[in-house]
Structure formats: C-alpha cells, structure tokens
Motif scaffolding. Structure first.
Motif, PDB file in Angstrom:
ATOM      1  N   GLY A 217       0.957  -1.277   0.101  1.00  0.00           N
ATOM      2  CA  GLY A 217      -0.073   0.163  -0.040  1.00  0.00           C
ATOM      3  C   GLY A 217       0.746   1.326  -0.060  1.00  0.00           C
ATOM      4  N   VAL A 218       2.122   1.021  -0.001  1.00  0.00           N
ATOM      5  CA  VAL A 218       3.144   2.456   0.083  1.00  0.00           C
ATOM      6  C   VAL A 218       2.917   2.923  -1.492  1.00  0.00           C
ATOM      7  N   LEU A 219       2.781   2.074  -2.520  1.00  0.00           N
ATOM      8  CA  LEU A 219       2.747   2.828  -3.877  1.00  0.00           C
ATOM      9  C   LEU A 219       1.602   2.352  -4.443  1.00  0.00           C
ATOM     10  N   LYS A 220       0.721   3.231  -5.306  1.00  0.00           N
ATOM     11  CA  LYS A 220      -0.745   2.504  -5.639  1.00  0.00           C
ATOM     12  C   LYS A 220      -0.318   2.737  -7.357  1.00  0.00           C
ATOM     13  N   ARG A 221      -0.654   1.591  -7.810  1.00  0.00           N
ATOM     14  CA  ARG A 221      -0.537   1.614  -9.315  1.00  0.00           C
ATOM     15  C   ARG A 221      -1.161   2.488 -10.253  1.00  0.00           C
ATOM     16  N   GLY A 222      -0.750   3.262 -11.063  1.00  0.00           N
ATOM     17  CA  GLY A 222      -1.252   4.097 -11.838  1.00  0.00           C
ATOM     18  C   GLY A 222      -1.426   5.393 -11.288  1.00  0.00           C
ATOM     19  N   GLU A 223      -0.849   5.916 -10.035  1.00  0.00           N
ATOM     20  CA  GLU A 223      -1.114   6.906  -9.605  1.00  0.00           C
ATOM     21  C   GLU A 223      -0.385   8.182 -10.060  1.00  0.00           C
ATOM     22  N   SER A 224      -1.076   9.300 -10.198  1.00  0.00           N
ATOM     23  CA  SER A 224      -0.330  10.410 -10.851  1.00  0.00           C
ATOM     24  C   SER A 224       0.137  11.373  -9.620  1.00  0.00           C
ATOM     25  N   LYS A 225       1.258  11.593  -9.731  1.00  0.00           N
ATOM     26  CA  LYS A 225       1.724  12.403  -8.484  1.00  0.00           C
ATOM     27  C   LYS A 225       1.546  13.826  -8.698  1.00  0.00           C
ATOM     28  N   ALA A 226       1.171  14.581  -9.770  1.00  0.00           N
ATOM     29  CA  ALA A 226       1.265  15.746 -10.025  1.00  0.00           C
ATOM     30  C   ALA A 226      -0.384  16.042 -10.739  1.00  0.00           C
ATOM     31  N   LYS A 227      -1.111  17.025 -10.491  1.00  0.00           N
ATOM     32  CA  LYS A 227      -2.186  17.238 -11.461  1.00  0.00           C
ATOM     33  C   LYS A 227      -2.201  18.397 -12.229  1.00  0.00           C
ATOM     34  N   THR A 228      -2.521  18.178 -13.523  1.00  0.00           N
ATOM     35  CA  THR A 228      -2.578  19.294 -14.522  1.00  0.00           C
ATOM     36  C   THR A 228      -3.424  20.466 -14.136  1.00  0.00           C
ATOM     37  N   GLY A 229      -3.480  21.515 -14.857  1.00  0.00           N
ATOM     38  CA  GLY A 229      -4.572  22.837 -14.845  1.00  0.00           C
ATOM     39  C   GLY A 229      -5.859  21.981 -15.415  1.00  0.00           C
ATOM     40  N   LYS A 230      -5.636  21.401 -16.398  1.00  0.00           N
ATOM     41  CA  LYS A 230      -7.034  20.670 -17.069  1.00  0.00           C
ATOM     42  C   LYS A 230      -7.667  19.698 -16.061  1.00  0.00           C
ATOM     43  N   LEU A 231      -6.952  19.028 -15.268  1.00  0.00           N
ATOM     44  CA  LEU A 231      -7.479  18.101 -14.176  1.00  0.00           C
ATOM     45  C   LEU A 231      -8.130  18.825 -12.993  1.00  0.00           C
ATOM     46  N   PHE A 232      -7.706  19.912 -12.674  1.00  0.00           N
ATOM     47  CA  PHE A 232      -8.526  20.895 -11.879  1.00  0.00           C
ATOM     48  C   PHE A 232      -9.553  21.292 -12.482  1.00  0.00           C
ATOM     49  N   PHE A 233      -9.565  21.693 -13.466  1.00  0.00           N
ATOM     50  CA  PHE A 233     -11.118  22.279 -14.184  1.00  0.00           C
ATOM     51  C   PHE A 233     -11.921  21.373 -14.188  1.00  0.00           C
ATOM     52  N   LEU A 234     -11.643  19.997 -14.829  1.00  0.00           N
ATOM     53  CA  LEU A 234     -12.534  18.957 -14.940  1.00  0.00           C
ATOM     54  C   LEU A 234     -13.129  18.497 -13.564  1.00  0.00           C
ATOM     55  N   GLU A 235     -12.336  18.419 -12.354  1.00  0.00           N
ATOM     56  CA  GLU A 235     -12.700  18.216 -11.304  1.00  0.00           C
ATOM     57  C   GLU A 235     -13.789  19.143 -10.685  1.00  0.00           C
ATOM     58  N   LEU A 236     -13.560  20.518 -10.986  1.00  0.00           N
ATOM     59  CA  LEU A 236     -14.618  21.298 -10.589  1.00  0.00           C
ATOM     60  C   LEU A 236     -15.937  21.360 -11.275  1.00  0.00           C
ATOM     61  N   GLN A 237     -15.913  21.143 -12.596  1.00  0.00           N
ATOM     62  CA  GLN A 237     -16.903  20.669 -13.418  1.00  0.00           C
ATOM     63  C   GLN A 237     -17.766  19.765 -13.169  1.00  0.00           C
ATOM     64  N   ASN A 238     -17.071  18.478 -12.662  1.00  0.00           N
ATOM     65  CA  ASN A 238     -17.992  17.278 -12.330  1.00  0.00           C
ATOM     66  C   ASN A 238     -18.357  17.158 -10.522  1.00  0.00           C
ATOM     67  N   GLY A 239     -18.095  18.271 -10.162  1.00  0.00           N
ATOM     68  CA  GLY A 239     -18.636  18.362  -8.589  1.00  0.00           C
ATOM     69  C   GLY A 239     -17.673  17.882  -7.749  1.00  0.00           C
ATOM     70  N   GLY A 240     -16.344  17.871  -8.031  1.00  0.00           N
ATOM     71  CA  GLY A 240     -15.312  17.276  -7.242  1.00  0.00           C
ATOM     72  C   GLY A 240     -14.719  16.075  -7.401  1.00  0.00           C
ATOM     73  N   LYS A 241     -15.510  15.226  -8.404  1.00  0.00           N
ATOM     74  CA  LYS A 241     -15.116  13.798  -8.675  1.00  0.00           C
ATOM     75  C   LYS A 241     -13.844  13.711  -9.334  1.00  0.00           C
ATOM     76  N   GLU A 242     -13.189  12.511  -9.113  1.00  0.00           N
ATOM     77  CA  GLU A 242     -12.039  12.297  -9.817  1.00  0.00           C
ATOM     78  C   GLU A 242     -12.177  12.232 -11.314  1.00  0.00           C
ATOM     79  N   ALA A 243     -11.023  13.053 -12.141  1.00  0.00           N
ATOM     80  CA  ALA A 243     -11.687  12.928 -13.358  1.00  0.00           C
ATOM     81  C   ALA A 243     -10.263  12.405 -14.164  1.00  0.00           C
ATOM     82  N   GLY A 244      -9.516  11.626 -13.556  1.00  0.00           N
ATOM     83  CA  GLY A 244      -8.106  10.960 -14.131  1.00  0.00           C
ATOM     84  C   GLY A 244      -8.546   9.978 -15.207  1.00  0.00           C
ATOM     85  N   ALA A 245      -9.651   9.287 -15.079  1.00  0.00           N
ATOM     86  CA  ALA A 245      -9.966   8.256 -16.168  1.00  0.00           C
ATOM     87  C   ALA A 245     -10.699   8.895 -17.225  1.00  0.00           C
TER      88      ALA A 245
END
Length: 286
Positions: A217-245
């Motif tokens: 559990g120390v390392l998660k598979r496919g985990e992104s260490k840094a979020k881009t500005g696009k990811l922040f924008f999509l999270e706000l549009q989706n009500g705070g849900k994860e938008a990585g997928a």
C-alpha cells in the motif's frame, strides 16, 4: 799483601747517617721546587701567557678557562682556576680555588668544584694542574649555553605548555601527511564477474521492489503524483469527482458529458461593471 784468592771484605756503611723513617728519606731525595718549575714551564707552553696563564709569584698563578679558547664558538660560560703550590707539592695537594664564574649557576659551580676535587685526590704524587684545568674546560664545554634573564626564564616557563601543544599539533600534522592519498576506486580490487550487477539484474529487482511497495500500500498503481490545470478544471465541473479516467483519452471523450461552461471567475476575470469602475478611476483614458 792480599792473596789473589782472598775475597774482598764487605763495604762498611756505618759512617753514613741515614734518616730514621722512609718519609723523611723521600723528602730529602725529592726536589719539589724543580718539579714545580717544570710544571709551570709546561703550562706556559699550553696556555697563552698573559691572557690565559698569569703568574702572580714563584709558586702562585691563575688559569683563565673558557670552553672554546680558539673562538670557534661563542663562549657563554667561563671560570678562573687559582693555584698556589704547597712546599711538598705534588706529594700534597696544592691550594686551589675556582672563581670569576661566568654564566654558571651556584649548583653548577659546586658540581664543577667536586669534579676538580676528584682529580686532586686521584693525582697525588704527580703533576696535576693540567688535569685540573682540563676537567674544568670539559665541564664548560658541556654547559656552554647562553644564560637567560629572569624575564626570559619566566616567558619560557609560561610558553612551555604552548610549546608542548605546538609539538603535538606538529606530530598530528605529520601523521596526517604520512597517510596514503585515497585514489577512489581506481586501485580497489573488483569482485568476481559472476557477482557483478548488470542492467538486466537491476531491472528485475526494480520490478519486484515496485510490486512489494504496491502490495504493502505504499505505492498505488497508476497514481499520478501531480495534477495538471486541465484536471483541476474537470474536477470542478464534475462536482469534485476524480477526473483522471475521464481525461485519459482525447478531447472527444470529455465532450460526451455535459457541455462545458466557461467560468471567467476561475481565471480571475471580473464583470464588465468592475471594468467600468476601473475606467472611471483612470479618467476614461484608453
């Protein structure tokens, strides 16, 4: 007339008047004055007359002694040997004294006199003045050191500890300098070829290591260490849900959801009224 074979009569010594004791016999047969004159003549040939050897009477003289009479070194010490022959010298010791000391402390003066006394006791019956002068000169050579003043002695005592510390520092520096220079791994012996690490072996180890971290559990598979500005924008549009997928695909995948609305406040842009206020403040200048 005596016959030829008649033995000669024994000589008769009764007409001689002999001394009663052997000591008186020796005194009568010894010319002390002649022995003393011969010794003085020999001393005058060894020591410079007038500067080193000074005769004050027929039986008295002084010898001025320094460690280096020829001047090859500086003479820091010195003394004067005074001699007065006794009537029965050399069978008896002369009257002697050491005086006019230079650069010698009182303990050293006493030590020097004791060495002369030893020579006198062991030389009775023969000329001894040269031996007395020689032992004095040897002592002066051994102690030919410049006398320190009281101030210099005090400074020497105070600086003794500092000198010891300096000596220790010098010794430590010498030890450090004696250490061999380290040349890295240039001279290090290599391990066996079968024990050396290769790129393939490291890659295999890295895969196993990552798997162990994921399992713990120390390392998660496919985990992104840094979020881009696009990811922040999509999270706000989706009500705070994860938008990585949702953003993993192309822009067409994002358009399948609700239509995107541009919100100027997210980018720090105000209303037109605010802009009008700014124009009024600036005087309406463009």
């Amino acid at each position: 007339k005596k016959a030829a074979d008649e033995p000669c009569p024994a000589p008769c010594w009764t007409h001689l008047c002999l001394p009663r004791d052997a000591t008186s016999l020796r005194v009568g047969m010894t010319n002390y004055k002649e022995e003393q004159d011969l010794e003085i003549e020999a001393l005058q040939s060894i020591f410079a007359d007038g500067t080193e050897f000074c005769r004050t009477s027929d039986t008295e003289f002084v010898i001025k002694l320094v460690p280096c009479p020829t001047g090859e070194q500086e003479n820091h010490v010195g003394a004067t040997l005074s001699i007065a022959y006794t009537p029965e010298y050399p069978d008896t010791a002369p009257d002697w004294d050491l005086k006019d000391f230079k650069g010698l402390s009182e303990p050293m003066q006493k030590n020097m006199k004791s060495k002369v006394e030893e020579v006198v006791e062991s030389s009775l019956g023969m000329a001894m003045v040269y031996n007395m002068a020689e032992v004095c000169q040897d002592f002066l050579k051994e102690n030919n050191h410049k006398a320190l003043s009281m101030h210099e002695e005090m400074m020497k005592r105070l600086g003794g500890d500092e000198a010891e510390e300096e000596d220790e520092d010098e010794e430590s520096e010498e030890e450090e300098q004696e250490e061999p220079e380290w040349k890295g791994l240039a001279e290090k012996a290599l391990c066996e070829e079968q024990d050396r690490l290769t790129t393939e072996a490291f890659s295999e180890w890295k895969i196993r290591f990552d798997q162990e971290l994921i399992a713990s559990g120390v390392l998660k598979r496919g985990e992104s260490k840094a979020k881009t500005g696009k990811l922040f924008f999509l999270e706000l549009q989706n009500g705070g849900k994860e938008a990585g997928a949702a953003t993993a695909g192309s822009d067409g995948a994002a358009s399948e959801g609700a239509p995107l609305v541009y919100d100027a406040t997210l980018f720090g842009e105000g209303d037109d009224d605010d802009m009008d206020d700014l124009d009024n403040i600036s005087g309406g200048e463009d």
